[in-house]
Enzyme design. Structure first.
Site, PDB file in Angstrom:
ATOM      1  N   ASN A 292       0.875  -1.292  -0.060  1.00 45.04           N
ATOM      2  CA  ASN A 292       0.027   0.036  -0.034  1.00 45.04           C
ATOM      3  C   ASN A 292       0.710   1.296   0.106  1.00 45.04           C
ATOM      4  O   ASN A 292       1.952   1.411   0.546  1.00 45.04           O
ATOM      5  CB  ASN A 292      -1.084  -0.008   1.038  1.00 45.04           C
TER       6      ASN A 292
ATOM      7  N   GLU B 213       0.151   5.168   0.684  1.00 40.65           N
ATOM      8  CA  GLU B 213      -0.789   6.284   1.300  1.00 40.65           C
ATOM      9  C   GLU B 213      -0.554   7.490   0.550  1.00 40.65           C
ATOM     10  O   GLU B 213       0.554   7.851   0.366  1.00 40.65           O
ATOM     11  CB  GLU B 213      -0.814   6.081   2.715  1.00 40.65           C
TER      12      GLU B 213
ATOM     13  N   CYS C 192      -4.031   0.642  -2.784  1.00 45.83           N
ATOM     14  CA  CYS C 192      -3.808  -0.599  -1.973  1.00 45.83           C
ATOM     15  C   CYS C 192      -2.773  -1.387  -2.615  1.00 45.83           C
ATOM     16  O   CYS C 192      -2.587  -1.212  -3.636  1.00 45.83           O
ATOM     17  CB  CYS C 192      -5.159  -1.178  -1.990  1.00 45.83           C
TER      18      CYS C 192
ATOM     19  N   GLU D 269      -2.968  -4.605  -3.195  1.00 45.18           N
ATOM     20  CA  GLU D 269      -3.855  -5.653  -3.943  1.00 45.18           C
ATOM     21  C   GLU D 269      -3.623  -5.031  -5.328  1.00 45.18           C
ATOM     22  O   GLU D 269      -3.293  -5.495  -6.143  1.00 45.18           O
ATOM     23  CB  GLU D 269      -5.080  -6.101  -3.760  1.00 45.18           C
TER      24      GLU D 269
ATOM     25  N   CYS E 206     -10.604  -4.000   0.451  1.00 49.91           N
ATOM     26  CA  CYS E 206     -11.621  -2.986   0.381  1.00 49.91           C
ATOM     27  C   CYS E 206     -12.593  -3.388  -0.746  1.00 49.91           C
ATOM     28  O   CYS E 206     -12.165  -4.229  -1.688  1.00 49.91           O
ATOM     29  CB  CYS E 206     -11.131  -1.690   0.283  1.00 49.91           C
TER      30      CYS E 206
ATOM     31  N   CYS F  52     -10.786  -3.127  -4.423  1.00 44.79           N
ATOM     32  CA  CYS F  52      -9.877  -4.354  -4.598  1.00 44.79           C
ATOM     33  C   CYS F  52     -10.615  -5.682  -5.030  1.00 44.79           C
ATOM     34  O   CYS F  52     -10.251  -6.137  -6.027  1.00 44.79           O
ATOM     35  CB  CYS F  52      -9.073  -4.421  -3.390  1.00 44.79           C
TER      36      CYS F  52
END
Length: 142
Positions: A51, A53, A62, A64, A101, A104
């Site tokens: 990730n 940010e 993210c 993923e 999430c 994703c």
């Protein structure tokens, strides 16, 4: 209908989850301090991501999606499995603290509704789902 929880511990699932844990070490989690790693298995190899940010949370990438983007931009669209590891989740937080999430999940379905999704928890367990399990009614064009 609730999704059935299935644990797995096959050697390939463990190796992919280990790669996801290692990828989490490269996360840029300046704001949440919640490092996540992901590893995607394809016919061509394994692609990892972490990730990244941003102060504007909506712009956060993210793990993923970072791993999937790396595979796709390498020309490798045949995703077979993705492992996700939230290394900073507390062992007592349970599975929900480690789940991908919604964005994703939509990415998973984009490439294969049957994509195997492995969720590693700090307790050392690996749970296995399909993308369809996690997003039963996805948005689909056409």
């Amino acid at each position: 209908m609730p999704v059935e929880l299935r644990k797995t511990d096959d050697a390939d699932a463990r190796a992919l989850s280990d790669a996801a844990c290692a990828a989490a070490q490269f996360a840029y989690a300046k704001y949440s301090r919640f490092r996540v790693g992901a590893a995607v298995a394809t016919a061509g190899g394994i692609y990892t991501g972490a990730n990244v940010e941003n102060a504007s949370y909506g712009l956060t990438l993210c793990a993923e999606r970072a791993a999937i983007a790396k595979a796709v931009t390498s020309g490798d669209l045949a995703l077979s499995r993705i492992a996700v590891a939230c290394v900073d989740a507390a062992p007592g937080d349970g599975l929900n603290a480690a789940m991908p999430c919604g964005a994703c999940r939509q990415w998973f379905v984009e490439f294969d509704p049957g994509l195997q999704v492995l969720i590693w928890t700090p307790a050392g367990d690996i749970y296995q789902f399909t993308a369809r399990d996690l997003l039963a009614v996805p948005f689909v064009l056409g």
